[in-house]
Design an enzyme around this catalytic site. Structure first.
Site, PDB file in Angstrom:
ATOM      1  N   ASP A   1       6.070  14.459 -22.731  1.00  0.00           N
ATOM      2  CA  ASP A   1       5.590  15.835 -22.811  1.00  0.00           C
ATOM      3  C   ASP A   1       4.644  15.968 -23.988  1.00  0.00           C
ATOM      4  O   ASP A   1       5.066  16.179 -25.122  1.00  0.00           O
ATOM      5  CB  ASP A   1       6.781  16.796 -22.962  1.00  0.00           C
ATOM      6  CG  ASP A   1       6.330  18.250 -23.052  1.00  0.00           C
ATOM      7  OD1 ASP A   1       5.138  18.515 -22.789  1.00  0.00           O
ATOM      8  OD2 ASP A   1       7.178  19.108 -23.384  1.00  0.00           O
ATOM      9  N   ASP A   5      11.935  13.629 -23.175  1.00  0.00           N
ATOM     10  CA  ASP A   5      11.912  14.837 -22.352  1.00  0.00           C
ATOM     11  C   ASP A   5      12.388  14.578 -20.916  1.00  0.00           C
ATOM     12  O   ASP A   5      12.344  15.464 -20.070  1.00  0.00           O
ATOM     13  CB  ASP A   5      10.511  15.450 -22.373  1.00  0.00           C
ATOM     14  CG  ASP A   5      10.533  16.968 -22.256  1.00  0.00           C
ATOM     15  OD1 ASP A   5      11.606  17.560 -22.471  1.00  0.00           O
ATOM     16  OD2 ASP A   5       9.484  17.548 -21.943  1.00  0.00           O
ATOM     17  N   ASP A  56       2.626  23.931 -22.184  1.00  0.00           N
ATOM     18  CA  ASP A  56       3.752  23.206 -22.780  1.00  0.00           C
ATOM     19  C   ASP A  56       5.100  23.721 -22.242  1.00  0.00           C
ATOM     20  O   ASP A  56       6.140  23.118 -22.483  1.00  0.00           O
ATOM     21  CB  ASP A  56       3.688  23.346 -24.309  1.00  0.00           C
ATOM     22  CG  ASP A  56       4.535  22.308 -25.023  1.00  0.00           C
ATOM     23  OD1 ASP A  56       5.028  21.377 -24.352  1.00  0.00           O
ATOM     24  OD2 ASP A  56       4.707  22.436 -26.252  1.00  0.00           O
ATOM     25  N   LYS A  92       0.780  19.639 -28.138  1.00  0.00           N
ATOM     26  CA  LYS A  92       1.758  19.743 -29.225  1.00  0.00           C
ATOM     27  C   LYS A  92       1.153  19.206 -30.518  1.00  0.00           C
ATOM     28  O   LYS A  92       0.266  18.361 -30.476  1.00  0.00           O
ATOM     29  CB  LYS A  92       2.995  18.900 -28.879  1.00  0.00           C
ATOM     30  CG  LYS A  92       3.919  19.520 -27.848  1.00  0.00           C
ATOM     31  CD  LYS A  92       5.159  18.661 -27.647  1.00  0.00           C
ATOM     32  CE  LYS A  92       6.068  19.259 -26.591  1.00  0.00           C
ATOM     33  NZ  LYS A  92       6.673  20.540 -26.988  1.00  0.00           N
ATOM     34  N   ARG A 144      10.100  24.124 -16.862  1.00  0.00           N
ATOM     35  CA  ARG A 144      10.501  25.157 -15.898  1.00  0.00           C
ATOM     36  C   ARG A 144       9.614  25.117 -14.650  1.00  0.00           C
ATOM     37  O   ARG A 144      10.030  25.519 -13.580  1.00  0.00           O
ATOM     38  CB  ARG A 144      10.477  26.531 -16.587  1.00  0.00           C
ATOM     39  CG  ARG A 144       9.163  26.932 -17.124  1.00  0.00           C
ATOM     40  CD  ARG A 144       9.254  28.060 -18.162  1.00  0.00           C
ATOM     41  NE  ARG A 144       9.606  27.566 -19.487  1.00  0.00           N
ATOM     42  CZ  ARG A 144       9.747  28.341 -20.548  1.00  0.00           C
ATOM     43  NH1 ARG A 144       9.609  29.655 -20.456  1.00  0.00           N
ATOM     44  NH2 ARG A 144      10.056  27.827 -21.728  1.00  0.00           N
ATOM     45  N   LYS A 197      15.650  17.411 -15.408  1.00  0.00           N
ATOM     46  CA  LYS A 197      14.248  17.441 -15.830  1.00  0.00           C
ATOM     47  C   LYS A 197      13.846  16.030 -16.245  1.00  0.00           C
ATOM     48  O   LYS A 197      14.433  15.451 -17.155  1.00  0.00           O
ATOM     49  CB  LYS A 197      14.052  18.411 -16.999  1.00  0.00           C
ATOM     50  CG  LYS A 197      12.648  18.347 -17.637  1.00  0.00           C
ATOM     51  CD  LYS A 197      12.475  19.322 -18.802  1.00  0.00           C
ATOM     52  CE  LYS A 197      11.127  19.115 -19.498  1.00  0.00           C
ATOM     53  NZ  LYS A 197      10.953  19.987 -20.687  1.00  0.00           N
ATOM     54  N   GLU A 244       6.320  23.352 -19.384  1.00  0.00           N
ATOM     55  CA  GLU A 244       6.141  22.636 -18.120  1.00  0.00           C
ATOM     56  C   GLU A 244       7.461  22.322 -17.420  1.00  0.00           C
ATOM     57  O   GLU A 244       7.490  22.170 -16.203  1.00  0.00           O
ATOM     58  CB  GLU A 244       5.359  21.333 -18.355  1.00  0.00           C
ATOM     59  CG  GLU A 244       6.198  20.111 -18.790  1.00  0.00           C
ATOM     60  CD  GLU A 244       6.914  20.287 -20.114  1.00  0.00           C
ATOM     61  OE1 GLU A 244       6.504  21.167 -20.894  1.00  0.00           O
ATOM     62  OE2 GLU A 244       7.903  19.571 -20.382  1.00  0.00           O
TER      63      GLU A 244
HETATM   64  N1  BES Z   1      10.289  19.604 -23.911  1.00  0.00           N
HETATM   65  C1  BES Z   1       9.975  20.785 -24.619  1.00  0.00           C
HETATM   66  C2  BES Z   1      11.181  21.367 -25.339  1.00  0.00           C
HETATM   67  C3  BES Z   1      11.605  20.650 -26.593  1.00  0.00           C
HETATM   68  C4  BES Z   1      10.851  20.714 -27.738  1.00  0.00           C
HETATM   69  C5  BES Z   1      12.813  19.993 -26.616  1.00  0.00           C
HETATM   70  C6  BES Z   1      11.289  20.079 -28.888  1.00  0.00           C
HETATM   71  C7  BES Z   1      13.258  19.388 -27.766  1.00  0.00           C
HETATM   72  C8  BES Z   1      12.494  19.422 -28.896  1.00  0.00           C
HETATM   73  C9  BES Z   1       9.465  21.850 -23.657  1.00  0.00           C
HETATM   74  O1  BES Z   1       8.725  21.397 -22.591  1.00  0.00           O
HETATM   75  C10 BES Z   1       8.562  22.737 -24.462  1.00  0.00           C
HETATM   76  O2  BES Z   1       7.568  22.266 -24.922  1.00  0.00           O
HETATM   77  N2  BES Z   1       8.952  23.991 -24.607  1.00  0.00           N
HETATM   78  C11 BES Z   1       8.206  24.897 -25.386  1.00  0.00           C
HETATM   79  C12 BES Z   1       8.232  26.230 -24.688  1.00  0.00           C
HETATM   80  C13 BES Z   1       7.281  27.247 -25.260  1.00  0.00           C
HETATM   81  C14 BES Z   1       5.862  26.844 -24.984  1.00  0.00           C
HETATM   82  C15 BES Z   1       7.587  28.594 -24.646  1.00  0.00           C
HETATM   83  C16 BES Z   1       8.846  24.997 -26.750  1.00  0.00           C
HETATM   84  O3  BES Z   1      10.063  24.943 -26.856  1.00  0.00           O
HETATM   85  O4  BES Z   1       8.103  25.073 -27.733  1.00  0.00           O
HETATM   86 ZN    ZN Z   2       9.099  19.492 -22.017  1.00  0.00          ZN
HETATM   87 MN    MN Z   3       6.682  21.163 -23.132  1.00  0.00          MN
END
Ligand code: BES
Ligand code: ZN
Ligand code: MN
Length: 502
Positions: free
Chosen positions: A278, A296, A355, A285, A359, A273, A357
């Site tokens: 992000d 990210d 967010d 966020k 996947r 990835k 994204e």
């Molecule tokens: N890159 C983030 C995951 C992340 C967040 C990694 C904080 C490390 C620290 C990912 O793209 C994301 O934002 N995931 C969301 C998914 C949710 C919207 C289902 C998350 O984890 O909040």
């Molecule tokens: Zn992300």
């Molecule tokens: Mn995200």
């Protein structure tokens, strides 16, 4: 720089600093024991007077032991001998390297490689020493206008062997460790690089550079126009929110002796990835710690680090590193909650949260790699905050649709002190992704967030053996020591090495 292994009397090894180990009950490793004898029980006296206590990772420097050639001696605590593991060894080793860096020494003879750890073979110890020696010399100060004193030369290091002479396998393992350590540093550099510079285009350029550096590597960049032709609607739904075009980066490594059509030649594919920033997109966020979302792309960084290490070692394997590079931004062109896109696989996705994204860029990339007829596909991603909640910073989450593959990755993690932990991919979780309008939603709700993300990916990986590693908790450290860790380069490289044999 070449590291060397020496046997014989540690006290007589010429260097600026001799590094020796001590357990918390005062028990000594072989070199420590012999030096203690030579010096009339001096080390035992320091232990009894409380100058050193042997707690894991505790270090103390002493000067001027007449019977020792080195002017300094650095004593490193190893904790409880019975509870010593490779991960604890790594901690002690790493702290010894920090203490060494903060001393005036320019060279050292390291005796921690002579110790034996229950269930760990000598090669693993030497490989770990090579990794740590290399990784400990890392610093990221590209943007400090007043540089800290640049270390003129890397530290010259030699390592103690407890045999009569250095075994061939120990020497090989030390060199492998060095290559892996270099790979770790490559991953850290890419991760730490700010997102205004480390863009999808920058990653593509790095991939092209790699192909120039190694003849065994060829690089191909797939641009958005081509992605549209391929029907990669999920990937493009992310990149279209940014002014920067997304890139699908393919690096093929064809190791010596491969490419003759043997079964072995089926490639191992690593998919990273590479979200270079992000922001969350329209599902923006919150501001706190948002800077950390430059990390990210650490899955991509680990793929770069691994292919570097594999090429440096000239491993006899066919491996393909693929990076899904895009930036997730809010804009007039960005995807919105409720939008529905068609993936390259033909399945449709309702984007309930922009967010989620990672996947979306990964699912199309995972469909794309079917064409390589892979032996196995492993994707690596900072995919979910929920993974950090579940496992913290000690283990990466390892999912797979094949138990053998999952176990190989876990074993590689154990043997490289870069651990993973098995997570479930049960069908029971799949229904959390139901959508009233599309084949699936891109989020599964509050419960089991790291698992539902993996379940989402599993719907695109049915045609091959696949594993997914969520590194959201392991790829970087926050706070005062903020920085990319280079994980899971050791686990991945160890896994590739193990695949060269079978
Ligand atoms: N890159 C983030 C995951 C992340 C967040 C990694 C904080 C490390 C620290 C990912 O793209 C994301 O934002 N995931 C969301 C998914 C949710 C919207 C289902 C998350 O984890 O909040
Ligand atoms: Zn992300
Ligand atoms: Mn995200």
């Amino acid at each position: 720089m070449a590291y060397t292994i020496k046997s014989g009397q540690a006290a007589k090894q010429p260097s600026d600093c001799l590094i020796i180990g001590l357990y918390q009950n005062g028990d000594m490793t072989p070199s420590t024991e012999s030096i203690n004898k030579l010096c009339g029980g001096q080390i035992k006296k320091w232990f009894e007077s409380g100058d050193i206590n042997g707690a894991l990772g505790k270090t103390q420097i002493f000067h001027g032991l007449k019977q020792v050639t080195a002017p300094r001696i650095l004593v490193v605590g190893l904790g409880d001998e019975k509870k010593l593991t490779l991960v604890k060894y790594k901690k002690a080793f790493s702290l010894s390297m920090s203490a060494l860096k903060n001393s005036g020494a320019k060279s050292a003879h390291h005796c921690l490689t002579e110790i034996t750890i229950n269930g760990v073979d000598e090669e693993e110890v030497f490989r770990q020493a090579g990794i740590m020696a290399q990784a400990s010399q890392y610093q990221y100060q590209l943007f400090k206008s007043k540089k800290k004193k640049p270390e003129a030369k890397p530290l010259a290091l030699s390592f103690q062997s407890n045999g009569q002479s250095a075994s061939k396998s120990a020497t090989a393992a030390l060199n492998q460790g060095q290559a892996i350590g270099n790979g770790v540093n490559v991953a850290r550099d890419l991760g730490n690089h700010p997102s205004n510079l480390c863009t999808p285009g920058y990653l593509a350029d790095e991939a092209k550079k790699l192909a120039k550096k190694y003849t065994a590597i060829t690089t191909q960049i797939i641009e958005e126009k081509q992605m549209a032709k391929l029907g990669m609607g999920a990937f493009l739904s992310v990149s279209k929110g940014s002014d920067l075009p997304g890139k699908l980066i393919v690096m093929k490594y064809q190791g010596p002796g491969t490419g003759k059509g043997a079964q072995q030649d089926k490639p191992i594919v690593l998919v990273g990835k590479g979200v270079t920033f992000d922001s969350g997109g329209i599902s923006l966020k919150p501001g706190a710690a948002m800077d950390e979302m430059k990390y990210d792309m650490c899955g991509a960084a680990s793929v770069f680090g691994t292919i570097n290490a594999v090429a440096e070692m000239k491993l006899p394997i066919h491996m393909i590193a693929v990076v899904a590079a895009a930036e997730n931004m809010p804009s007039g062109g960005a995807s919105k909650p409720g939008d529905i896109v068609t993936t390259m696989s033909g399945q449709t996705v309702e984007i309930l949260n922009t967010d989620a994204e990672g996947r979306l860029v990964l699912c199309d990339t995972l469909t794309y790699v079917e064409r390589f007829k892979p032996r196995a596909v492993v994707d690596i991603a900072t995919l979910t905050g929920a993974c950090v909640v579940a496992l913290g910073s000690h283990a990466s989450a390892v999912y797979s649709n094949n138990e053998t593959l999952q176990q190989s990755l876990l074993d590689a993690g154990t043997s490289s002190a870069d651990r993973g932990w098995a997570m479930p991919l049960w069908d029971d979780y799949q229904e959390l992704l139901n959508s009233p309008f599309a084949d699936m939603a891109n989020i599964g709700g509050k419960a089991a967030g790291t698992i539902t993300a993996a379940c989402f990916l599993s719907r695109f990986t049915k045609k091959y053996n696949w594993a997914h590693i969520d590194i959201a908790g392991t790829a970087w450290r926050s706070g005062k020591a903020k920085g990319a860790t280079g994980r899971p380069v050791p686990m991945l490289t160890q896994y590739i090495m193990s695949r060269c044999e079978s």
